[in-house]
Design a protein around this motif. Structure first.
Motif, PDB file in Angstrom:
ATOM      1  N   ALA A  85      10.918 -12.248  -0.611  1.00 46.95           N
ATOM      2  CA  ALA A  85      10.183 -11.718  -1.759  1.00 46.95           C
ATOM      3  C   ALA A  85       9.932 -10.232  -1.573  1.00 46.95           C
ATOM      4  N   GLY A  86      10.198  -9.473  -2.631  1.00 48.11           N
ATOM      5  CA  GLY A  86       9.934  -8.038  -2.589  1.00 48.11           C
ATOM      6  C   GLY A  86      10.855  -7.256  -1.685  1.00 48.11           C
ATOM      7  N   ALA A  87      12.051  -7.783  -1.382  1.00 51.12           N
ATOM      8  CA  ALA A  87      12.963  -7.098  -0.459  1.00 51.12           C
ATOM      9  C   ALA A  87      13.340  -5.718  -0.975  1.00 51.12           C
ATOM     10  N   ASP A  88      13.581  -5.588  -2.270  1.00 42.39           N
ATOM     11  CA  ASP A  88      13.939  -4.286  -2.839  1.00 42.39           C
ATOM     12  C   ASP A  88      12.788  -3.292  -2.711  1.00 42.39           C
ATOM     13  N   LEU A  89      11.571  -3.784  -2.878  1.00 42.30           N
ATOM     14  CA  LEU A  89      10.407  -2.908  -2.770  1.00 42.30           C
ATOM     15  C   LEU A  89      10.186  -2.479  -1.323  1.00 42.30           C
ATOM     16  N   ALA A  90      10.445  -3.375  -0.395  1.00 49.10           N
ATOM     17  CA  ALA A  90      10.225  -3.072   1.018  1.00 49.10           C
ATOM     18  C   ALA A  90      11.098  -1.913   1.490  1.00 49.10           C
TER      19      ALA A  90
ATOM     20  N   TYR B 129       5.350   4.381  -3.053  1.00 48.86           N
ATOM     21  CA  TYR B 129       6.772   4.415  -2.728  1.00 48.86           C
ATOM     22  C   TYR B 129       7.116   5.543  -1.763  1.00 48.86           C
ATOM     23  N   GLY B 130       6.233   6.532  -1.655  1.00 51.43           N
ATOM     24  CA  GLY B 130       6.493   7.648  -0.760  1.00 51.43           C
ATOM     25  C   GLY B 130       6.158   7.366   0.685  1.00 51.43           C
ATOM     26  N   VAL B 131       5.623   6.177   0.969  1.00 57.86           N
ATOM     27  CA  VAL B 131       5.233   5.792   2.325  1.00 57.86           C
ATOM     28  C   VAL B 131       6.142   4.667   2.811  1.00 57.86           C
ATOM     29  N   PRO B 132       6.742   4.792   3.995  1.00 60.05           N
ATOM     30  CA  PRO B 132       7.628   3.730   4.508  1.00 60.05           C
ATOM     31  C   PRO B 132       6.899   2.391   4.623  1.00 60.05           C
ATOM     32  N   TYR B 133       7.638   1.328   4.432  1.00 63.81           N
ATOM     33  CA  TYR B 133       7.086  -0.031   4.503  1.00 63.81           C
ATOM     34  C   TYR B 133       6.785  -0.401   5.956  1.00 63.81           C
ATOM     35  N   GLU B 134       5.640  -1.065   6.158  1.00 65.89           N
ATOM     36  CA  GLU B 134       5.238  -1.460   7.503  1.00 65.89           C
ATOM     37  C   GLU B 134       4.823  -2.933   7.548  1.00 65.89           C
ATOM     38  N   ASP B 135       5.655  -3.789   6.978  1.00 65.90           N
ATOM     39  CA  ASP B 135       5.445  -5.242   7.050  1.00 65.90           C
ATOM     40  C   ASP B 135       4.076  -5.654   6.516  1.00 65.90           C
ATOM     41  N   ASP B 136       3.757  -5.173   5.332  1.00 69.92           N
ATOM     42  CA  ASP B 136       2.471  -5.458   4.700  1.00 69.92           C
ATOM     43  C   ASP B 136       2.735  -6.135   3.356  1.00 69.92           C
ATOM     44  N   LYS B 137       2.574  -7.455   3.318  1.00 66.95           N
ATOM     45  CA  LYS B 137       2.866  -8.197   2.090  1.00 66.95           C
ATOM     46  C   LYS B 137       1.906  -7.820   0.963  1.00 66.95           C
ATOM     47  N   GLU B 138       0.679  -7.513   1.310  1.00 72.09           N
ATOM     48  CA  GLU B 138      -0.274  -7.098   0.274  1.00 72.09           C
ATOM     49  C   GLU B 138       0.151  -5.783  -0.363  1.00 72.09           C
ATOM     50  N   GLU B 139       0.752  -4.918   0.427  1.00 70.56           N
ATOM     51  CA  GLU B 139       1.245  -3.661  -0.129  1.00 70.56           C
ATOM     52  C   GLU B 139       2.363  -3.917  -1.130  1.00 70.56           C
ATOM     53  N   LEU B 140       3.258  -4.855  -0.807  1.00 65.49           N
ATOM     54  CA  LEU B 140       4.334  -5.199  -1.730  1.00 65.49           C
ATOM     55  C   LEU B 140       3.764  -5.738  -3.042  1.00 65.49           C
ATOM     56  N   GLU B 141       2.725  -6.528  -2.950  1.00 68.42           N
ATOM     57  CA  GLU B 141       2.094  -7.049  -4.162  1.00 68.42           C
ATOM     58  C   GLU B 141       1.482  -5.923  -4.991  1.00 68.42           C
ATOM     59  N   ARG B 142       0.885  -4.926  -4.327  1.00 70.83           N
ATOM     60  CA  ARG B 142       0.321  -3.781  -5.049  1.00 70.83           C
ATOM     61  C   ARG B 142       1.420  -2.987  -5.737  1.00 70.83           C
ATOM     62  N   ILE B 143       2.541  -2.813  -5.045  1.00 78.55           N
ATOM     63  CA  ILE B 143       3.654  -2.074  -5.646  1.00 78.55           C
ATOM     64  C   ILE B 143       4.199  -2.824  -6.857  1.00 78.55           C
ATOM     65  N   ALA B 144       4.414  -4.137  -6.710  1.00 80.59           N
ATOM     66  CA  ALA B 144       4.924  -4.931  -7.832  1.00 80.59           C
ATOM     67  C   ALA B 144       3.986  -4.850  -9.026  1.00 80.59           C
ATOM     68  N   LEU B 145       2.683  -4.892  -8.760  1.00 79.13           N
ATOM     69  CA  LEU B 145       1.704  -4.796  -9.840  1.00 79.13           C
ATOM     70  C   LEU B 145       1.749  -3.418 -10.496  1.00 79.13           C
ATOM     71  N   ALA B 146       1.921  -2.369  -9.691  1.00 83.04           N
ATOM     72  CA  ALA B 146       2.002  -1.021 -10.247  1.00 83.04           C
ATOM     73  C   ALA B 146       3.239  -0.863 -11.129  1.00 83.04           C
ATOM     74  N   VAL B 147       4.367  -1.429 -10.699  1.00 86.69           N
ATOM     75  CA  VAL B 147       5.584  -1.390 -11.521  1.00 86.69           C
ATOM     76  C   VAL B 147       5.330  -2.069 -12.863  1.00 86.69           C
ATOM     77  N   GLU B 148       4.659  -3.218 -12.811  1.00 86.72           N
ATOM     78  CA  GLU B 148       4.388  -3.967 -14.040  1.00 86.72           C
ATOM     79  C   GLU B 148       3.422  -3.210 -14.940  1.00 86.72           C
ATOM     80  N   ARG B 149       2.355  -2.668 -14.356  1.00 87.13           N
ATOM     81  CA  ARG B 149       1.361  -1.943 -15.156  1.00 87.13           C
ATOM     82  C   ARG B 149       1.940  -0.675 -15.764  1.00 87.13           C
ATOM     83  N   ALA B 150       2.917  -0.081 -15.099  1.00 88.67           N
ATOM     84  CA  ALA B 150       3.561   1.117 -15.626  1.00 88.67           C
ATOM     85  C   ALA B 150       4.646   0.796 -16.646  1.00 88.67           C
ATOM     86  N   GLY B 151       4.841  -0.476 -16.930  1.00 86.70           N
ATOM     87  CA  GLY B 151       5.780  -0.885 -17.977  1.00 86.70           C
ATOM     88  C   GLY B 151       7.196  -1.119 -17.521  1.00 86.70           C
TER      89      GLY B 151
END
Length: 377
Positions: free
Chosen positions: A279-284, A310-332
């Motif tokens: 889940a969220g592999a593309d975002l990671a 997105y400007g910060v490298p991923y560090e194995d944080d699933k909650e961060e991926l959820e925040r990113i997915a939510l931001a993508v959705e909220r931004a349309g």
């Protein structure tokens, strides 16, 4: 065409997985997409059955070192060389070759186009082997990718061998369309490589340095080009006119871009149990997929938040991926991708009606196009 039918709308349900809420447009009498889905699945099964014997024969001609990697990649062998009953893929591209040939030339043309369908499937899998290495994807079709098992160099060389096999198959085909087909497929490979180069170059740029227009152009080259080529090769083997071949190519390209838009949505919100990828592999990996770029360029407060994340490298944080997915959705980004997919399907239908004005003859192609944009896996 006497009816207009586009792709289904898919949204996120309470569990976060994709749900289908009916098609955009009209449907046949048997309910929302049910008949078309069954027809498409039957066409995919028939395509797999038609191409697999010659595909296996082509792979068997490879040197042992390349053959074992290819057989593993297709799911036909385990890494230790023992037989496997794996998943060789849905065979969407071979099915498009065969359906295009049948739409313009009947069953005889379909039978004659099997070798072209195999060549397209080989090129598709060449691109998958290379993409997995470049993207560092660790799973495909619910198993470890070839490079994680055999190493980068061996996976790349196996991909090169599949591309060579594809071109050799067409070059050796006595069919009168083979010369035009091999030229078109070779041109398509160049376009695929250019698209992949654009994709990797964009990944090295900042979140605010990529435009939506260039992302769409990259997606057309990476995904739309081969679907367009598949349809065009079917037309060539049916003896279609140059105008009809070009219309089929345009149909496949538009449907391919719709496919990529939905694939990118699934890459963020799809169920990993069904997609075979985490889940969220593309975002990671901070992939600049179409929904992400649409969100980044939306000018909304959520876009600013997304750019920061997105400007910060991923560090194995699933909650961060959820925040990113939510931001993508909220931004349309999600809504934009789904609406754009429907728009591209509308364009695809227009191009198909130019090449195959008879709805009955076009039915197989139409069902396949709707299938790839209706899926939720």
């Amino acid at each position: 065409m006497t009816e207009t039918r586009h792709s289904a709308v898919e949204t996120r349900g309470p569990t976060g997985t994709l749900e289908r809420h009916g098609p955009i447009g009209t449907q046949r009498d048997k309910g929302p997409g049910a008949a078309d889905g069954q027809e498409a699945e039957a066409l995919l099964r028939q395509a797999r059955a038609s191409v697999d014997p010659e595909l296996r024969a082509a792979i068997a001609s490879l040197p042992v070192s390349m053959r074992r990697i290819a057989l593993y990649h297709f799911g036909w062998e385990h890494a230790d060389g023992t037989p496997a009953e794996g998943n060789a893929g849905k065979a969407i591209r071979p099915a498009l070759v065969l359906a295009s040939a049948a739409a313009l030339g009947g069953t005889g043309a379909r039978a004659a186009a099997v070798r072209a369908a195999v060549a397209v499937e080989l090129v598709h899998n060449f691109s998958l082997l290379h993409d997995d290495v470049m993207d560092r994807d660790t799973t495909r079709r619910h198993r470890p990718t070839a490079w994680t098992v055999f190493g980068d160099a061996d996976a790349i060389l196996a991909g090169d061998a599949l591309q060579a096999l594809a071109l050799r198959l067409l070059a050796a085909d006595p069919h009168p369309a083979s010369a035009a087909a091999v030229t078109r497929l070779a041109d398509c490979v160049v376009e695929l490589c250019a698209g992949q180069h654009a994709d990797t170059a964009m990944e090295r740029r900042g979140p605010d340095e990529v435009t939506l227009e260039e992302t769409l152009a990259m997606a057309e080259a990476k995904t739309g080009a081969l679907l367009g080529c598949a349809c065009a090769l079917g037309g060539l083997y049916a003896g279609a006119t140059e105008e009809d071949v070009e219309a089929l190519d345009a149909f496949g390209r538009e449907a391919g871009l719709a496919f990529q838009l939905i694939d990118d949505v699934i890459g963020i919100w799809g169920d990993p149990c069904r997609t075979g990828k985490p889940a969220g592999a593309d975002l990671a990996v901070r992939k600049k997929s179409l929904p992400v770029v649409a969100a980044l360029t939306s000018g909304t407060p959520a876009a600013v938040e997304l750019a920061e994340l997105y400007g910060v490298p991923y560090e194995d944080d699933k909650e961060e991926l959820e925040r990113i997915a939510l931001a993508v959705e909220r931004a349309g980004g999600r809504d934009w991708a789904q609406a754009k997919a429907a728009d591209r399907m509308a364009r695809a239908m227009h191009e198909l009606s130019r090449a195959v004005p008879d709805p009955e003859a076009a039915g197989g192609l139409l069902s396949l196009a709707e299938f790839v944009t209706r899926r939720s896996t």
